[in-house]
Design a protein around this motif. Structure first.
Motif, PDB file in Angstrom:
ATOM      1  N   GLN A 204     -10.045 -36.283 -10.316  1.00 33.44           N
ATOM      2  CA  GLN A 204      -9.340 -35.006 -10.251  1.00 33.44           C
ATOM      3  C   GLN A 204      -9.825 -34.225  -9.032  1.00 33.44           C
ATOM      4  OE1 GLN A 204      -6.949 -33.815 -12.403  1.00 33.44           O
ATOM      5  NE2 GLN A 204      -6.985 -35.745 -13.531  1.00 33.44           N
ATOM      6  N   SER A 205      -8.899 -33.596  -8.344  1.00 33.14           N
ATOM      7  CA  SER A 205      -9.256 -32.752  -7.204  1.00 33.14           C
ATOM      8  C   SER A 205      -9.613 -31.348  -7.679  1.00 33.14           C
ATOM      9  CB  SER A 205      -8.082 -32.663  -6.224  1.00 33.14           C
ATOM     10  OG  SER A 205      -7.785 -33.927  -5.682  1.00 33.14           O
ATOM     11  N   ARG A 206     -10.558 -30.747  -6.994  1.00 32.24           N
ATOM     12  CA  ARG A 206     -10.918 -29.363  -7.252  1.00 32.24           C
ATOM     13  C   ARG A 206     -10.872 -28.597  -5.935  1.00 32.24           C
ATOM     14  NH1 ARG A 206     -16.688 -26.544  -7.811  1.00 32.24           N
ATOM     15  NH2 ARG A 206     -16.029 -24.537  -8.639  1.00 32.24           N
ATOM     16  N   VAL A 207     -10.034 -27.583  -5.870  1.00 24.20           N
ATOM     17  CA  VAL A 207      -9.917 -26.739  -4.684  1.00 24.20           C
ATOM     18  C   VAL A 207     -10.728 -25.471  -4.902  1.00 24.20           C
ATOM     19  CG1 VAL A 207      -8.349 -25.395  -3.249  1.00 24.20           C
ATOM     20  CG2 VAL A 207      -7.667 -27.668  -4.050  1.00 24.20           C
ATOM     21  N   VAL A 208     -11.545 -25.137  -3.931  1.00 24.77           N
ATOM     22  CA  VAL A 208     -12.395 -23.950  -3.996  1.00 24.77           C
ATOM     23  C   VAL A 208     -11.761 -22.838  -3.173  1.00 24.77           C
ATOM     24  CG1 VAL A 208     -14.664 -23.013  -3.408  1.00 24.77           C
ATOM     25  CG2 VAL A 208     -14.457 -25.333  -4.319  1.00 24.77           C
ATOM     26  N   SER A 209     -11.484 -21.699  -3.811  1.00 20.40           N
ATOM     27  CA  SER A 209     -10.802 -20.617  -3.096  1.00 20.40           C
ATOM     28  C   SER A 209     -11.417 -19.245  -3.343  1.00 20.40           C
ATOM     29  CB  SER A 209      -9.327 -20.575  -3.505  1.00 20.40           C
ATOM     30  OG  SER A 209      -9.200 -20.387  -4.906  1.00 20.40           O
ATOM     31  N   THR A 210     -12.453 -19.167  -4.175  1.00 18.79           N
ATOM     32  CA  THR A 210     -13.123 -17.893  -4.429  1.00 18.79           C
ATOM     33  C   THR A 210     -14.597 -18.025  -4.080  1.00 18.79           C
ATOM     34  OG1 THR A 210     -13.649 -18.405  -6.741  1.00 18.79           O
ATOM     35  CG2 THR A 210     -11.520 -17.352  -6.299  1.00 18.79           C
ATOM     36  N   PRO A 211     -15.260 -16.933  -3.684  1.00 20.13           N
ATOM     37  CA  PRO A 211     -16.639 -17.037  -3.198  1.00 20.13           C
ATOM     38  C   PRO A 211     -17.628 -17.486  -4.249  1.00 20.13           C
ATOM     39  CG  PRO A 211     -15.983 -14.738  -3.444  1.00 20.13           C
ATOM     40  CD  PRO A 211     -14.741 -15.566  -3.592  1.00 20.13           C
ATOM     41  N   GLU A 212     -17.353 -17.232  -5.522  1.00 22.85           N
ATOM     42  CA  GLU A 212     -18.298 -17.613  -6.569  1.00 22.85           C
ATOM     43  C   GLU A 212     -18.349 -19.115  -6.798  1.00 22.85           C
ATOM     44  OE1 GLU A 212     -16.815 -13.557  -6.992  1.00 22.85           O
ATOM     45  OE2 GLU A 212     -15.764 -15.484  -7.068  1.00 22.85           O
ATOM     46  N   GLN A 213     -17.307 -19.829  -6.443  1.00 20.86           N
ATOM     47  CA  GLN A 213     -17.186 -21.222  -6.844  1.00 20.86           C
ATOM     48  C   GLN A 213     -18.239 -22.130  -6.210  1.00 20.86           C
ATOM     49  OE1 GLN A 213     -12.850 -21.260  -6.005  1.00 20.86           O
ATOM     50  NE2 GLN A 213     -12.655 -22.352  -7.943  1.00 20.86           N
ATOM     51  N   MET A 214     -18.544 -21.912  -4.945  1.00 22.33           N
ATOM     52  CA  MET A 214     -19.538 -22.752  -4.271  1.00 22.33           C
ATOM     53  C   MET A 214     -20.390 -21.929  -3.317  1.00 22.33           C
ATOM     54  SD  MET A 214     -17.485 -26.412  -3.832  1.00 22.33           S
ATOM     55  CE  MET A 214     -17.736 -26.501  -2.114  1.00 22.33           C
ATOM     56  N   LEU A 215     -20.666 -20.670  -3.676  1.00 19.06           N
ATOM     57  CA  LEU A 215     -21.424 -19.797  -2.789  1.00 19.06           C
ATOM     58  C   LEU A 215     -22.796 -20.354  -2.414  1.00 19.06           C
ATOM     59  CD1 LEU A 215     -21.530 -17.159  -1.225  1.00 19.06           C
ATOM     60  CD2 LEU A 215     -22.358 -16.014  -3.284  1.00 19.06           C
ATOM     61  N   PRO A 216     -23.543 -20.997  -3.359  1.00 16.09           N
ATOM     62  CA  PRO A 216     -24.846 -21.551  -2.952  1.00 16.09           C
ATOM     63  C   PRO A 216     -24.750 -22.568  -1.816  1.00 16.09           C
ATOM     64  CG  PRO A 216     -24.709 -21.443  -5.335  1.00 16.09           C
ATOM     65  CD  PRO A 216     -23.332 -21.126  -4.809  1.00 16.09           C
ATOM     66  N   TRP A 217     -23.591 -23.242  -1.715  1.00 18.62           N
ATOM     67  CA  TRP A 217     -23.422 -24.194  -0.623  1.00 18.62           C
ATOM     68  C   TRP A 217     -23.597 -23.489   0.725  1.00 18.62           C
ATOM     69  CZ3 TRP A 217     -20.343 -29.170  -0.866  1.00 18.62           C
ATOM     70  CH2 TRP A 217     -20.362 -29.718  -2.156  1.00 18.62           C
ATOM     71  N   VAL A 218     -23.159 -22.242   0.801  1.00 19.86           N
ATOM     72  CA  VAL A 218     -23.243 -21.482   2.054  1.00 19.86           C
ATOM     73  C   VAL A 218     -24.562 -20.723   2.146  1.00 19.86           C
ATOM     74  CG1 VAL A 218     -22.135 -19.711   3.482  1.00 19.86           C
ATOM     75  CG2 VAL A 218     -20.735 -21.283   2.129  1.00 19.86           C
ATOM     76  N   ASP A 219     -24.923 -20.005   1.102  1.00 14.79           N
ATOM     77  CA  ASP A 219     -26.145 -19.201   1.124  1.00 14.79           C
ATOM     78  C   ASP A 219     -27.394 -20.037   1.380  1.00 14.79           C
ATOM     79  OD1 ASP A 219     -24.934 -16.798   0.793  1.00 14.79           O
ATOM     80  OD2 ASP A 219     -25.378 -16.576  -1.336  1.00 14.79           O
ATOM     81  N   LEU A 220     -27.563 -21.093   0.583  1.00 11.21           N
ATOM     82  CA  LEU A 220     -28.777 -21.895   0.699  1.00 11.21           C
ATOM     83  C   LEU A 220     -28.833 -22.696   1.992  1.00 11.21           C
ATOM     84  CD1 LEU A 220     -29.324 -23.232  -2.932  1.00 11.21           C
ATOM     85  CD2 LEU A 220     -30.719 -21.587  -1.688  1.00 11.21           C
ATOM     86  N   THR A 221     -27.715 -23.265   2.384  1.00 12.77           N
ATOM     87  CA  THR A 221     -27.739 -24.122   3.577  1.00 12.77           C
ATOM     88  C   THR A 221     -27.977 -23.308   4.845  1.00 12.77           C
ATOM     89  OG1 THR A 221     -25.313 -24.011   3.731  1.00 12.77           O
ATOM     90  CG2 THR A 221     -26.263 -25.893   2.574  1.00 12.77           C
ATOM     91  N   THR A 222     -27.339 -22.149   4.964  1.00 12.64           N
ATOM     92  CA  THR A 222     -27.567 -21.337   6.164  1.00 12.64           C
ATOM     93  C   THR A 222     -29.011 -20.833   6.205  1.00 12.64           C
ATOM     94  OG1 THR A 222     -26.663 -19.401   4.997  1.00 12.64           O
ATOM     95  CG2 THR A 222     -25.168 -20.626   6.438  1.00 12.64           C
ATOM     96  N   LYS A 223     -29.549 -20.465   5.049  1.00 12.31           N
ATOM     97  CA  LYS A 223     -30.943 -20.017   4.987  1.00 12.31           C
ATOM     98  C   LYS A 223     -31.881 -21.133   5.420  1.00 12.31           C
ATOM     99  CE  LYS A 223     -34.439 -18.241   1.783  1.00 12.31           C
ATOM    100  NZ  LYS A 223     -34.745 -17.895   0.361  1.00 12.31           N
ATOM    101  N   GLN A 224     -31.657 -22.347   4.928  1.00 12.79           N
ATOM    102  CA  GLN A 224     -32.531 -23.466   5.287  1.00 12.79           C
ATOM    103  C   GLN A 224     -32.420 -23.820   6.767  1.00 12.79           C
ATOM    104  OE1 GLN A 224     -31.979 -26.821   2.706  1.00 12.79           O
ATOM    105  NE2 GLN A 224     -33.159 -25.912   1.048  1.00 12.79           N
ATOM    106  N   MET A 225     -31.190 -23.848   7.279  1.00 14.27           N
ATOM    107  CA  MET A 225     -31.015 -24.185   8.694  1.00 14.27           C
ATOM    108  C   MET A 225     -31.687 -23.146   9.588  1.00 14.27           C
ATOM    109  SD  MET A 225     -27.189 -25.879   9.023  1.00 14.27           S
ATOM    110  CE  MET A 225     -26.301 -24.633   8.070  1.00 14.27           C
ATOM    111  N   TYR A 226     -31.607 -21.870   9.181  1.00 13.94           N
ATOM    112  CA  TYR A 226     -32.259 -20.813   9.955  1.00 13.94           C
ATOM    113  C   TYR A 226     -33.777 -20.933   9.884  1.00 13.94           C
ATOM    114  CZ  TYR A 226     -34.154 -16.203  11.012  1.00 13.94           C
ATOM    115  OH  TYR A 226     -34.911 -15.177  11.518  1.00 13.94           O
ATOM    116  N   GLU A 227     -34.306 -21.162   8.669  1.00 13.64           N
ATOM    117  CA  GLU A 227     -35.758 -21.249   8.506  1.00 13.64           C
ATOM    118  C   GLU A 227     -36.338 -22.460   9.227  1.00 13.64           C
ATOM    119  OE1 GLU A 227     -36.298 -21.140   4.288  1.00 13.64           O
ATOM    120  OE2 GLU A 227     -36.199 -18.934   4.203  1.00 13.64           O
TER     121      GLU A 227
END
Length: 267
Positions: A204-227
């Protein structure tokens, strides 16, 4: 870096709370609710049945199982003490549900003890998924069923156009937080080799269109790349802001594929 889901307690309480909340938010997504409801429809339980979830996390799916199987005993096994503590706090009203700390490859159960084993987004985060499937075979009663639902992380993307910079977050999340993004491609053969008969397989496909759905994907990865010094603060903040901008204007697009396998142990 090793997948932190292999040792959640070592990742710390902030990680535990973040992903306990994230798993609740993900499971509340209508697509995920449909996926779980569909595979729970394969269960046929009675008052005497025991249903186990392996790798229960903070119990987002286990609570759905307990509601669906209200006549059965439901046990959520999870190796992280932190997740089990969170799970217990979030499931106080479920009289048929308990959580226990245990490794999915060494469950504290007798042979042929349970009617169903469920593994929801677990096998992509372990180094030896075959050992968990073999353990499921051991504890299942004859005619018992194994249900595995997992993401094909090799297909995950945030791309909305060629060379989309936001897709870097999806790729980084898979690299840093997933042990084997190709597990789904191996599921049917892995389960069959363990001695179970696959009776159902779908995606089954899952489309992400709201910030809550996969926000850690962005928050955590950008933080790690910066650190790590891979990117500057401006780019890290810019990627998070871009994710928020797209969510506000309706252009946020993420894509995942979830596979479900149902298999039976011969009588």
């Amino acid at each position: 870096m090793a997948d932190p889901f292999q040792n959640v307690d070592a990742a710390g309480p902030e990680f535990i709370k973040l992903f306990a909340d994230s798993m609740d938010q993900r499971q509340a997504d209508p697509t995920m609710e449909r996926i779980v409801a569909a595979y729970l429809g394969h269960l046929n339980v009675t008052d005497a049945s025991t249903v186990v979830e392996v790798g229960a996390g903070a119990g987002a799916v286990t609570r759905r199982i307990a509601t669906h199987c209200h006549r059965a005993k439901v046990i959520g096994f999870e190796p992280s003490k932190g997740f089990v503590s969170e799970a217990n706090m979030r499931a106080k009203e479920y009289s048929n549900l308990t959580f226990k700390v245990a490794d999915g490859a060494a469950l504290p159960l007798e042979d042929d003890a349970v009617d169903a084993v469920i593994m929801h987004t677990v096998l992509t985060h372990v180094e030896d998924p075959k050992s968990l499937v073999a353990e499921a075979f051991r504890v299942l009663k004859p005619d018992g069923i194994l249900i595995v639902c997992d993401a094909d992380f090799s297909k995950a993307t945030f791309s909305a156009f060629p060379n989309d910079p936001l897709d870097m977050c999806a790729k980084e999340f898979v690299r840093e937080f997933v042990t084997d993004p190709f597990v789904v491609a191996k599921l049917r053969s892995m389960i069959s080799e363990a001695g179970l008969s696959v009776t159902h397989f779908d995606v089954q496909s899952r489309v992400v269109s709201t910030p809550e759905q996969m926000l850690p994907w962005v928050d955590l990865t950008t933080k790690q790349m910066y650190e790590r010094g891979d990117i500057g603060k401006e780019l890290a903040e810019g990627l998070v802001a871009e994710h928020e901008r797209r969510a506000r204007n309706g252009s946020l697009y993420g894509y995942q594929v979830f596979a479900t396998v149902v298999a039976a142990k011969a009588a």
